[in-house]
Design a protein around this motif. Structure first.
Motif, PDB file in Angstrom:
ATOM      1  N   TYR A  14       0.582  -1.584   0.007  1.00  0.00           N
ATOM      2  CA  TYR A  14      -0.194   0.039   0.425  1.00  0.00           C
ATOM      3  C   TYR A  14       0.764   1.579   0.042  1.00  0.00           C
ATOM      4  O   TYR A  14       0.384   2.239  -0.179  1.00  0.00           O
ATOM      5  CB  TYR A  14      -1.035  -0.139   1.115  1.00  0.00           C
ATOM      6  N   VAL A  15       1.842   1.243   0.773  1.00  0.00           N
ATOM      7  CA  VAL A  15       2.705   2.510   0.423  1.00  0.00           C
ATOM      8  C   VAL A  15       3.957   2.386  -0.412  1.00  0.00           C
ATOM      9  O   VAL A  15       3.806   3.094  -1.291  1.00  0.00           O
ATOM     10  CB  VAL A  15       4.117   2.711   1.727  1.00  0.00           C
ATOM     11  N   GLY A  16       4.457   0.722  -0.958  1.00  0.00           N
ATOM     12  CA  GLY A  16       5.566   1.494  -2.194  1.00  0.00           C
ATOM     13  C   GLY A  16       4.688   1.487  -3.822  1.00  0.00           C
ATOM     14  O   GLY A  16       5.442   1.713  -3.802  1.00  0.00           O
ATOM     15  N   ASP A  36       8.895  -6.852  -4.366  1.00  0.00           N
ATOM     16  CA  ASP A  36       8.686  -7.744  -3.509  1.00  0.00           C
ATOM     17  C   ASP A  36       8.839  -9.678  -3.591  1.00  0.00           C
ATOM     18  O   ASP A  36       9.390  -9.929  -5.146  1.00  0.00           O
ATOM     19  CB  ASP A  36       7.425  -7.649  -3.885  1.00  0.00           C
ATOM     20  N   ILE A  75      14.474  -9.235  -7.031  1.00  0.00           N
ATOM     21  CA  ILE A  75      15.735  -7.914  -6.081  1.00  0.00           C
ATOM     22  C   ILE A  75      17.107  -7.333  -6.095  1.00  0.00           C
ATOM     23  O   ILE A  75      17.231  -6.587  -5.586  1.00  0.00           O
ATOM     24  CB  ILE A  75      14.967  -8.732  -4.630  1.00  0.00           C
ATOM     25  N   SER A  88      10.052  -0.635   2.351  1.00  0.00           N
ATOM     26  CA  SER A  88       8.983  -0.396   2.183  1.00  0.00           C
ATOM     27  C   SER A  88       7.806  -1.560   2.446  1.00  0.00           C
ATOM     28  O   SER A  88       7.147  -1.838   2.507  1.00  0.00           O
ATOM     29  CB  SER A  88       7.831   0.425   0.829  1.00  0.00           C
ATOM     30  N   VAL A  89       8.680  -1.925   3.262  1.00  0.00           N
ATOM     31  CA  VAL A  89       8.364  -4.093   4.099  1.00  0.00           C
ATOM     32  C   VAL A  89       7.231  -3.599   5.264  1.00  0.00           C
ATOM     33  O   VAL A  89       7.316  -2.329   5.912  1.00  0.00           O
ATOM     34  CB  VAL A  89       9.512  -4.696   4.102  1.00  0.00           C
ATOM     35  N   THR A  91       5.973  -3.877   8.629  1.00  0.00           N
ATOM     36  CA  THR A  91       6.094  -3.743   9.618  1.00  0.00           C
ATOM     37  C   THR A  91       5.303  -4.318  11.474  1.00  0.00           C
ATOM     38  O   THR A  91       4.806  -3.322  11.535  1.00  0.00           O
ATOM     39  CB  THR A  91       6.604  -2.604  10.653  1.00  0.00           C
ATOM     40  N   SER A 111      15.152  -8.620   7.209  1.00  0.00           N
ATOM     41  CA  SER A 111      15.597  -9.060   5.909  1.00  0.00           C
ATOM     42  C   SER A 111      15.967  -7.825   4.633  1.00  0.00           C
ATOM     43  O   SER A 111      16.324  -8.885   3.778  1.00  0.00           O
ATOM     44  CB  SER A 111      14.474 -10.295   5.847  1.00  0.00           C
ATOM     45  N   LYS A 129      11.254   3.962   4.643  1.00  0.00           N
ATOM     46  CA  LYS A 129       9.638   4.286   4.326  1.00  0.00           C
ATOM     47  C   LYS A 129       8.668   3.081   5.566  1.00  0.00           C
ATOM     48  O   LYS A 129       7.575   4.648   6.034  1.00  0.00           O
ATOM     49  CB  LYS A 129       9.136   3.762   2.830  1.00  0.00           C
ATOM     50  N   THR A 131       7.360   2.763   9.036  1.00  0.00           N
ATOM     51  CA  THR A 131       6.827   3.283   9.633  1.00  0.00           C
ATOM     52  C   THR A 131       7.938   2.243  11.411  1.00  0.00           C
ATOM     53  O   THR A 131       7.306   0.988  11.376  1.00  0.00           O
ATOM     54  CB  THR A 131       5.524   2.875  10.511  1.00  0.00           C
ATOM     55  N   GLU A 165      -4.612   5.847   3.121  1.00  0.00           N
ATOM     56  CA  GLU A 165      -5.617   4.719   1.961  1.00  0.00           C
ATOM     57  C   GLU A 165      -6.400   5.977   1.741  1.00  0.00           C
ATOM     58  O   GLU A 165      -7.300   6.059   2.855  1.00  0.00           O
ATOM     59  CB  GLU A 165      -5.806   3.587   2.531  1.00  0.00           C
ATOM     60  N   SER A 275      -4.518  -0.434   8.890  1.00  0.00           N
ATOM     61  CA  SER A 275      -2.984  -1.617   9.989  1.00  0.00           C
ATOM     62  C   SER A 275      -2.615  -0.387  10.467  1.00  0.00           C
ATOM     63  O   SER A 275      -1.501  -0.709  10.626  1.00  0.00           O
ATOM     64  CB  SER A 275      -2.233  -1.807   8.656  1.00  0.00           C
ATOM     65  N   LYS A 279      -1.301  -0.773  15.667  1.00  0.00           N
ATOM     66  CA  LYS A 279       0.207  -0.672  15.726  1.00  0.00           C
ATOM     67  C   LYS A 279       1.315   0.821  15.963  1.00  0.00           C
ATOM     68  O   LYS A 279       2.074   0.204  16.836  1.00  0.00           O
ATOM     69  CB  LYS A 279       0.490  -0.737  13.923  1.00  0.00           C
ATOM     70  N   ARG A 346      -7.879  -4.440   7.011  1.00  0.00           N
ATOM     71  CA  ARG A 346      -7.101  -4.537   8.011  1.00  0.00           C
ATOM     72  C   ARG A 346      -7.223  -4.195   9.665  1.00  0.00           C
ATOM     73  O   ARG A 346      -7.398  -2.308   8.665  1.00  0.00           O
ATOM     74  CB  ARG A 346      -4.959  -4.604   7.473  1.00  0.00           C
TER      75      ARG A 346
HETATM   76  P1  NAD Z   1       2.028  -3.889   2.536  1.00  0.00           P
HETATM   77  O1  NAD Z   1       2.443  -5.273   3.718  1.00  0.00           O
HETATM   78  O2  NAD Z   1       1.399  -3.989   2.260  1.00  0.00           O
HETATM   79  O3  NAD Z   1       3.154  -4.125   2.301  1.00  0.00           O
HETATM   80  C1  NAD Z   1       4.688  -4.653   2.598  1.00  0.00           C
HETATM   81  C2  NAD Z   1       5.316  -5.778   0.909  1.00  0.00           C
HETATM   82  O4  NAD Z   1       6.664  -5.999   1.757  1.00  0.00           O
HETATM   83  C3  NAD Z   1       4.338  -6.942   0.868  1.00  0.00           C
HETATM   84  O5  NAD Z   1       3.898  -7.048  -0.300  1.00  0.00           O
HETATM   85  C4  NAD Z   1       6.148  -8.441   1.735  1.00  0.00           C
HETATM   86  O6  NAD Z   1       5.637  -9.361   0.725  1.00  0.00           O
HETATM   87  C5  NAD Z   1       6.798  -7.065   1.571  1.00  0.00           C
HETATM   88  N1  NAD Z   1       7.831  -7.307   1.514  1.00  0.00           N
HETATM   89  C6  NAD Z   1       8.514  -8.457   3.182  1.00  0.00           C
HETATM   90  N2  NAD Z   1       9.554  -8.729   3.319  1.00  0.00           N
HETATM   91  C7  NAD Z   1      10.062  -8.196   1.651  1.00  0.00           C
HETATM   92  C8  NAD Z   1      11.443  -8.086   1.763  1.00  0.00           C
HETATM   93  N3  NAD Z   1      12.544  -9.085   2.889  1.00  0.00           N
HETATM   94  N4  NAD Z   1      11.541  -8.197   0.416  1.00  0.00           N
HETATM   95  C9  NAD Z   1      10.478  -7.788  -0.607  1.00  0.00           C
HETATM   96  N5  NAD Z   1       9.543  -7.841  -0.275  1.00  0.00           N
HETATM   97  C10 NAD Z   1       9.642  -7.934   1.069  1.00  0.00           C
HETATM   98  O7  NAD Z   1       2.866  -2.497   3.406  1.00  0.00           O
HETATM   99  P2  NAD Z   1       2.025  -1.215   3.956  1.00  0.00           P
HETATM  100  O8  NAD Z   1       0.887  -1.043   4.206  1.00  0.00           O
HETATM  101  O9  NAD Z   1       2.531  -0.759   2.707  1.00  0.00           O
HETATM  102  O10 NAD Z   1       2.875  -0.865   5.129  1.00  0.00           O
HETATM  103  C11 NAD Z   1       4.149  -0.929   4.709  1.00  0.00           C
HETATM  104  C12 NAD Z   1       5.210  -0.122   5.697  1.00  0.00           C
HETATM  105  O11 NAD Z   1       4.396   1.591   5.845  1.00  0.00           O
HETATM  106  C13 NAD Z   1       4.795   0.093   7.049  1.00  0.00           C
HETATM  107  O12 NAD Z   1       6.096  -0.196   8.177  1.00  0.00           O
HETATM  108  C14 NAD Z   1       3.712   0.906   7.696  1.00  0.00           C
HETATM  109  O13 NAD Z   1       3.675   1.426   8.906  1.00  0.00           O
HETATM  110  C15 NAD Z   1       4.119   1.627   6.564  1.00  0.00           C
HETATM  111  N6  NAD Z   1       2.932   2.944   5.929  1.00  0.00           N
HETATM  112  C16 NAD Z   1       1.716   1.988   5.656  1.00  0.00           C
HETATM  113  C17 NAD Z   1       0.651   3.158   5.409  1.00  0.00           C
HETATM  114  C18 NAD Z   1      -0.293   2.861   4.889  1.00  0.00           C
HETATM  115  O14 NAD Z   1      -1.443   3.075   5.051  1.00  0.00           O
HETATM  116  N7  NAD Z   1      -0.918   1.429   4.407  1.00  0.00           N
HETATM  117  C19 NAD Z   1       1.092   4.603   5.347  1.00  0.00           C
HETATM  118  C20 NAD Z   1       2.250   4.951   5.757  1.00  0.00           C
HETATM  119  C21 NAD Z   1       3.243   3.994   6.775  1.00  0.00           C
END
Ligand code: NAD
Ligand code: UDX
Length: 469
Positions: A14-16, A36, A75, A88-89, A91, A111, A129, A131, A165, A275, A279, A346
């Motif tokens: 959702y972030v990346g 990913d 990767i 942007s994985v 957490t 990792s 990126k 959190t 989101e 999410s 958290k 979530r």
């Molecule tokens: P997400 O679960 O949607 O995406 C994370 C991705 O990382 C997954 O697709 C996973 O397969 C991949 N991944 C995990 N480990 C990996 C590795 N070692 N190598 C390659 N890929 C890997 O999570 P998200 O919602 O995008 O959130 C990511 C971070 O951003 C979190 O720390 C979250 O707190 C923060 N965040 C999220 C939001 C939001 O609105 N969702 C907003 C601000 C910050």
């Protein structure tokens, strides 16, 4: 030094995904690779049906994909080519061991960092990126040392993401601010300037805030905690309204008109989900506990307690109105996503509402335009909810748009998500197909209550008392 030409983002979530789509859109001179571990997720990003629903996202992806925006599982290769690497994985809150239920799980961050250190043959700027806890940058530097080659240097920056989101693309295109934290050294400051130049393709330098890494990391946790705190504050007032006859919408308006308070984020609801809020507050509480700041930890814990209380309070209201029994009654649940304009479920408040009603023996017809059946089943079968699988399979049905079928023979309809299309349904027709007395519970204050009552509905809403004759 040369300009940034290549960015790799680890984590296509959702972030990346949205962040990199906007960077690629605004920086045609930069190649952006989003990588990913999940082949399935990458395939979806490369298909006509991208894995995340966000207004405006699909259009940008289609415009840049294959030009300077690429999604892959290569990767190592993409890390090697990159000048800047975003981590942007996910957490999530730890579900085991030390810090269980509080501390964020840094397994995925570690990792990613270890992969970078193993693969990188040239110096890189690493951007957190995700959190993370305060001082995570320091841990990441140590993780990076595991396989670091001689002559390879890493600068670690904190660059938290503030997008919400459902509005991710407009938030990314017009951010209130960009926050970049780095080391207080020449190299640290150089790295901050490099990242800053990327954003300056579309963001004015004056809104880029630079700090040390700790301030940046803490600011992200504090911002989310304070946003969530506003919601719990207004929700706590909504409980007073229901018992006293005051109207939360009038109170919100009166409070928000004070320019020191401001009108945003004062909408009483069935409780916040998503999410991030819970958290990140847990992350902050864990930090406070580790720093021996018990009173501060207790203060923030209360934000979560009020949120849980709000969900429970709303369900109790439903049960009481249905004559204290829901057994085998059909209830239509409007909305399963945690807010409108997203398919993300979530920590959605709706999940907990469904759980409590299933505990009471209800049958649920869930209506949501963007949530699919597997996603709903995934949430409801979460072991923490402790719902028997046959109950979920036999007692829950999902509808995407057929509101009449979703409401047919139901005793109540419960609004959990504020989807716009819920406002324009023909409630007179819905009333006809429901059991009588027909109840509506508006957990989002989006419906026209007077009108619904004129159709014959028994209406209850968060934060107000409605007259029933
Ligand atoms: P997400 O679960 O949607 O995406 C994370 C991705 O990382 C997954 O697709 C996973 O397969 C991949 N991944 C995990 N480990 C990996 C590795 N070692 N190598 C390659 N890929 C890997 O999570 P998200 O919602 O995008 O959130 C990511 C971070 O951003 C979190 O720390 C979250 O707190 C923060 N965040 C999220 C939001 C939001 O609105 N969702 C907003 C601000 C910050
Ligand atoms: C949040 C932050 O807003 C964002 O800056 C951060 O980067 C990630 O976490 P998000 O969780 O995506 O974003 O959505 P947000 O709009 O903050 O809503 C969170 C929850 O609070 C939703 O369930 C929403 O319905 C609820 N909410 C929001 C209310 O109940 N009342 C409000 O007034 C605002």
């Amino acid at each position: 030094s040369k300009n940034i030409q290549n960015i790799c983002c680890i984590g296509a979530g959702y972030v990346g995904g949205p962040t990199c789509a906007v960077i690629a859109y605004k920086c045609p001179d930069i190649q952006v690779n989003v990588v990913d571990l999940s082949q399935e997720r990458i395939n979806a990003w490369n298909s006509d049906n991208i894995p995340i629903y966000e207004p405006g996202l699909s259009e940008i992806v289609m415009e840049r994909r294959g030009k300077n925006l690429h999604f892959s599982t290569k990767i190592d290769e993409c890390i090697e080519k990159a000048d800047i690497i975003f981590i942007s994985v996910n957490t999530p809150t730890k579900t085991y061991g030390v810090g269980l239920g509080r501390a964020p799980d840094l397994t995925y961050v570690e990792s990613a960092a270890r992969t970078i250190s193993k693969v990188a043959k040239t110096s890189k700027i690493i951007v957190e990126k995700s959190t993370v806890p305060v001082k995570a940058a320091e841990s990441i530097i140590n993780m990076l040392k595991s396989n670091q080659k001689p002559d390879v240097e890493f600068q670690v920056l904190s660059n938290p993401e503030f997008l919400a989101e459902g509005t991710a693309i407009s938030d990314l295109l017009n951010p209130d601010r960009i926050l970049i934290g780095g080391e207080d050294t020449d190299k640290g400051q150089w790295a901050i300037e490099q990242l800053s130049k990327v954003y300056q393709h579309w963001v004015d330098r004056s809104i880029i805030i630079t700090t040390n890494t700790w301030s940046s990391e803490l600011s992200k946790l504090a911002a989310n905690a304070m946003l969530a705190q506003r919601i719990s504050s207004i929700n706590s007032i909504s409980a007073i309204c229901e018992s006293s006859g005051a109207d939360i919408q009038h109170v919100s308006k009166a409070i928000g008109a004070d320019s020191r308070i401001g009108s945003k984020f004062l909408q009483a609801s069935v409780g916040f989900g998503g999410s991030c809020f819970q958290k990140d507050i847990n992350n902050l509480i864990y930090l406070c506990e580790n720093l021996n700041l018990k009173e501060v930890a207790d203060y923030w814990s209360q934000v979560i307690l009020i949120n849980d209380y709000q969900k429970k309070r709303f369900v109790n209201k439903i049960i009481k109105s249905l004559f204290n029994t829901c057994t085998n009654k059909k209830i239509a649940i409007f909305g399963f996503a945690f807010k409108k304009n997203t398919g993300d479920t979530r920590e959605s408040a709706s999940i907990h509402i469904c759980k409590y009603l299933l505990d009471e023996g209800a049958n649920l017809n869930i209506l949501d335009p963007k949530v699919d059946y597997d996603q709903m089943m995934f949430e409801l079968s979460n072991p923490q909810l402790n719902l028997p699988i046959d109950v979920i399979k036999n007692k829950v049905q999902l509808f995407s748009d057929d509101v009449i079928e979703a409401c047919r023979n139901s005793h109540a309809l419960v609004v959990c998500t504020e989807w716009d299309n819920f406002k324009s349904y023909d409630y007179e027709k819905i009333y006809e197909v429901m059991q009588k007395p027909a109840h509506i519970f508006d957990g989002r204050l989006i419906l026209d209550h007077e009108r619904l009552m004129s159709y014959g509905f028994h209406v209850e809403a968060i934060g107000k008392r409605l007259n029933h004759d």
